[in-house]
Scaffold this motif. Structure first.
Motif, PDB file in Angstrom:
ATOM      1  N   LEU A  18       0.903  -1.191   0.104  1.00  0.00           N
ATOM      2  CA  LEU A  18      -0.216  -0.231  -0.319  1.00  0.00           C
ATOM      3  C   LEU A  18       1.206   1.735  -0.002  1.00  0.00           C
ATOM      4  CD1 LEU A  18      -2.488  -1.324   3.126  1.00  0.00           C
ATOM      5  CD2 LEU A  18      -2.591  -1.745   0.467  1.00  0.00           C
ATOM      6  N   ILE A  19       0.698   2.528  -1.113  1.00  0.00           N
ATOM      7  CA  ILE A  19       1.844   2.962  -1.138  1.00  0.00           C
ATOM      8  C   ILE A  19       0.599   4.449  -1.100  1.00  0.00           C
ATOM      9  CG2 ILE A  19       1.159   2.511  -4.086  1.00  0.00           C
ATOM     10  CD1 ILE A  19       4.105   3.998  -3.765  1.00  0.00           C
ATOM     11  N   ASP A  20       1.318   5.506  -0.621  1.00  0.00           N
ATOM     12  CA  ASP A  20       1.265   6.857  -0.699  1.00  0.00           C
ATOM     13  C   ASP A  20       2.440   7.533  -1.089  1.00  0.00           C
ATOM     14  OD1 ASP A  20      -1.649   8.760  -0.350  1.00  0.00           O
ATOM     15  OD2 ASP A  20       0.560   9.475   1.580  1.00  0.00           O
ATOM     16  N   ILE A  21       2.608   9.084  -1.407  1.00  0.00           N
ATOM     17  CA  ILE A  21       3.192  10.124  -2.376  1.00  0.00           C
ATOM     18  C   ILE A  21       2.692  11.342  -2.005  1.00  0.00           C
ATOM     19  CG2 ILE A  21       4.518  11.253  -3.742  1.00  0.00           C
ATOM     20  CD1 ILE A  21       4.957   8.360  -5.017  1.00  0.00           C
ATOM     21  N   GLN A  22       3.537  12.686  -1.080  1.00  0.00           N
ATOM     22  CA  GLN A  22       2.760  13.784  -0.838  1.00  0.00           C
ATOM     23  C   GLN A  22       2.797  14.257  -1.964  1.00  0.00           C
ATOM     24  OE1 GLN A  22       0.349  14.553   1.528  1.00  0.00           O
ATOM     25  NE2 GLN A  22       0.105  13.717   2.800  1.00  0.00           N
ATOM     26  N   SER A  23       2.321  15.372  -2.509  1.00  0.00           N
ATOM     27  CA  SER A  23       3.102  16.679  -3.044  1.00  0.00           C
ATOM     28  C   SER A  23       3.068  18.014  -2.789  1.00  0.00           C
ATOM     29  CB  SER A  23       2.329  16.624  -4.490  1.00  0.00           C
ATOM     30  OG  SER A  23       2.897  17.050  -5.260  1.00  0.00           O
ATOM     31  N   LEU A  24       4.144  18.700  -3.069  1.00  0.00           N
ATOM     32  CA  LEU A  24       3.892  20.118  -2.266  1.00  0.00           C
ATOM     33  C   LEU A  24       2.816  21.154  -3.537  1.00  0.00           C
ATOM     34  CD1 LEU A  24       7.879  21.627  -2.588  1.00  0.00           C
ATOM     35  CD2 LEU A  24       5.882  20.738  -0.855  1.00  0.00           C
ATOM     36  N   GLU A  78      -2.296  18.342 -18.905  1.00  0.00           N
ATOM     37  CA  GLU A  78      -1.442  17.480 -18.116  1.00  0.00           C
ATOM     38  C   GLU A  78      -1.317  18.041 -16.872  1.00  0.00           C
ATOM     39  OE1 GLU A  78      -1.310  15.011 -19.738  1.00  0.00           O
ATOM     40  OE2 GLU A  78      -1.353  14.859 -21.323  1.00  0.00           O
ATOM     41  N   SER A  79      -1.102  17.279 -15.783  1.00  0.00           N
ATOM     42  CA  SER A  79      -0.699  17.568 -14.354  1.00  0.00           C
ATOM     43  C   SER A  79       0.364  17.372 -13.840  1.00  0.00           C
ATOM     44  CB  SER A  79      -1.919  17.209 -13.534  1.00  0.00           C
ATOM     45  OG  SER A  79      -3.317  17.129 -13.931  1.00  0.00           O
ATOM     46  N   ARG A  80       0.900  17.661 -13.214  1.00  0.00           N
ATOM     47  CA  ARG A  80       2.633  17.523 -13.067  1.00  0.00           C
ATOM     48  C   ARG A  80       2.911  17.147 -11.142  1.00  0.00           C
ATOM     49  NH1 ARG A  80       7.021  20.387 -14.423  1.00  0.00           N
ATOM     50  NH2 ARG A  80       6.229  21.913 -15.071  1.00  0.00           N
ATOM     51  N   PHE A  81       3.507  17.202 -11.078  1.00  0.00           N
ATOM     52  CA  PHE A  81       3.473  16.973  -9.686  1.00  0.00           C
ATOM     53  C   PHE A  81       5.450  17.195  -9.046  1.00  0.00           C
ATOM     54  CE2 PHE A  81      -0.280  14.641 -10.941  1.00  0.00           C
ATOM     55  CZ  PHE A  81      -1.059  14.605  -9.997  1.00  0.00           C
ATOM     56  N   LEU A  82       5.093  17.720  -7.760  1.00  0.00           N
ATOM     57  CA  LEU A  82       6.659  18.045  -6.820  1.00  0.00           C
ATOM     58  C   LEU A  82       6.397  16.520  -5.167  1.00  0.00           C
ATOM     59  CD1 LEU A  82       6.315  21.839  -7.033  1.00  0.00           C
ATOM     60  CD2 LEU A  82       7.226  20.034  -8.706  1.00  0.00           C
ATOM     61  N   LEU A 105      -6.080   9.294  -5.826  1.00  0.00           N
ATOM     62  CA  LEU A 105      -4.625   9.849  -6.109  1.00  0.00           C
ATOM     63  C   LEU A 105      -3.831   8.935  -6.391  1.00  0.00           C
ATOM     64  CD1 LEU A 105      -4.474   9.863  -2.193  1.00  0.00           C
ATOM     65  CD2 LEU A 105      -5.084  11.503  -3.139  1.00  0.00           C
ATOM     66  N   ALA A 106      -4.825   7.863  -7.618  1.00  0.00           N
ATOM     67  CA  ALA A 106      -3.415   6.788  -8.346  1.00  0.00           C
ATOM     68  C   ALA A 106      -2.560   6.735  -9.343  1.00  0.00           C
ATOM     69  CB  ALA A 106      -4.978   5.765  -9.254  1.00  0.00           C
ATOM     70  N   TRP A 111       2.094   8.860 -11.766  1.00  0.00           N
ATOM     71  CA  TRP A 111       3.225  10.347 -11.880  1.00  0.00           C
ATOM     72  C   TRP A 111       4.715  10.351 -11.339  1.00  0.00           C
ATOM     73  CZ3 TRP A 111       6.333  14.755 -11.508  1.00  0.00           C
ATOM     74  CH2 TRP A 111       6.708  15.325 -12.256  1.00  0.00           C
ATOM     75  N   CYS A 112       4.910  10.400 -10.266  1.00  0.00           N
ATOM     76  CA  CYS A 112       5.606  10.866  -9.492  1.00  0.00           C
ATOM     77  C   CYS A 112       6.832   9.203  -9.638  1.00  0.00           C
ATOM     78  CB  CYS A 112       5.295  10.886  -8.037  1.00  0.00           C
ATOM     79  SG  CYS A 112       3.814  12.364  -7.397  1.00  0.00           S
ATOM     80  N   LEU A 113       6.063   8.539  -8.936  1.00  0.00           N
ATOM     81  CA  LEU A 113       6.966   7.010  -9.589  1.00  0.00           C
ATOM     82  C   LEU A 113       7.753   6.905 -10.937  1.00  0.00           C
ATOM     83  CD1 LEU A 113       4.936   3.950  -8.320  1.00  0.00           C
ATOM     84  CD2 LEU A 113       6.339   5.123  -7.409  1.00  0.00           C
TER      85      LEU A 113
END
Length: 382
Positions: A121-127, A135-139, A225-226, A231-233
């Motif tokens: 089970l995974i989670d990533i926080q973004s600024l 298109e969406s990008r994340f930090l 959040l998928a 994208w972050c991976l």
């Protein structure tokens, strides 16, 4: 597709050099640099001129094939996408999620032995979220994964903070605002942020235990959040300079539905299947807020922690499924509650019409969660 500022005929520009500029533009944008297509000829020319004739010919061949194919060869929309290649992204995404769900159902270990299966089970926080046209990008700034099974509960965790790189122009205020309202991670000069992306990716992929072919199992996250996690991976693989093995990001709601359906099949189909909205409702519980957060978020009394989030996913799975599968709850399944008769925190979910979880029961006031993550290290629970 990125917004292209085009000054010449679109059809004439669609040559090998144009395709090379598009690829280079994507690389620059993924590295955090905002570059328009009008700037690309000057940036790309030195690299293009240093390429071998064979490499240039490969791009030219691709350009010719694109012009020759499709009902409207060379015609592009305002985003630079060929009209012949336009697709309904929403439909494609739903179809992909449906196929992933079917694959998950078929891949589960038969019968009650599924309780031994390791799930991640995974989670990533973004600024913040950065929008480039459609298109969406994340930090990304924080990452956590837990290893879970129905039989053992949480058997390990990996957690670290990530250096997101430079904040794009115009997004600093948004990043600071989100930080203050949620995870509180500093947008600049965070001393705990890991700068070695190869190390992060290696630790992450090692933790999820690839098979003999080097393939990583799927990781699960809430549907909402998928897209961010996927994208972050990819971003992490790009920053590490290697091809990532962790490519399967499945919906946590689908996991609950699959285990529910699997349970019904094992029991002879005696109870109704859970639908997506019931699974979504379970994952939105707030009963486990602040449980098992990392020490940094614990000190700040902040519940927006990636380690805390993935722990909630595992607690929901335990609360919903352990009793059904005949598995005794332990402190690795649910957070410790010393003042409660059972010693564990049971959720107060409202039982649905088709899938009954643990019955609601009143709980006395209690202290903070039992778990404490150690940032950047692989954890083993008590």
């Amino acid at each position: 597709s990125m917004l292209l500022i085009v000054t010449m005929s679109k059809r004439k520009q669609r040559n090998g050099f144009f395709l090379f500029m598009q690829e280079m533009q994507r690389e620059l944008i993924n590295s955090g640099r905002r570059v328009s297509m009008a700037e690309m000829p000057l940036l790309a020319s030195p690299r293009w001129n240093s390429m071998s004739e064979a490499d240039k010919a490969a791009y030219s061949l691709r350009a010719k094939q694109e012009k020759a194919g499709g009902s409207m060869p060379g015609k592009m929309d305002c985003t630079g996408q060929l009209l012949s290649e336009r697709r309904d992204k929403t439909f494609d995404l739903l179809e992909r999620r449906r196929l992933e769900q079917d694959t998950l159902v078929l891949s589960l270990t038969p019968g009650k032995d599924v309780v031994l299966e390791k799930l991640y089970l995974i989670d990533i926080q973004s600024l913040c979220e950065v929008r480039d046209n459609e298109e969406s990008r994340f930090l990304p700034c924080e990452l956590a994964v837990v290893e879970y099974s129905i039989s053992a509960g949480i058997s390990g965790s990996y957690h670290c903070f990530i250096d997101p790189g430079p904040i794009p122009t115009g997004y600093r205020y948004l990043a600071k605002q989100k930080s203050e309202e949620s995870h509180q991670i500093p947008v600049d000069d965070f001393e705990l942020a890991e700068h070695n992306y190869q190390k992060i990716l290696h630790n992450l992929e090692t933790f999820v235990k690839p098979n003999s072919l080097g393939e990583c199992p799927p990781v699960f996250v809430k549907r909402a959040l998928a897209e961010k996690v996927e994208w972050c991976l990819k971003w992490l693989s790009y920053k590490a300079g290697v091809e990532g093995k962790l490519t399967k990001v499945y919906e946590a709601e689908g996991l609950i539905m699959a285990l529910s359906s699997h349970l019904n099949v094992s029991a002879g189909g005696g109870s109704a299947k859970m639908d997506f909205f019931e699974a979504q409702h379970l994952l939105e519980t707030t009963i486990y807020d602040y449980e098992n957060c990392c020490s940094w978020h614990e000190e700040r009394d902040c519940k927006f922690c990636s380690l805390g989030t993935v722990s909630v996913y595992s607690y929901v799975l335990s609360d919903c499924l352990c009793e059904k599968y005949g598995v005794a709850l332990t402190r690795n399944h649910l957070p410790s509650r010393p003042h409660h008769p059972s010693g564990l925190q049971l959720a107060t979910h409202v039982p649905s019409r088709s899938f009954s979880c643990q019955s609601a029961r009143p709980l006395p006031p209690c202290g903070r969660g039992r778990g404490r993550g150690y940032m950047g290290k692989l954890q083993q629970p008590d």
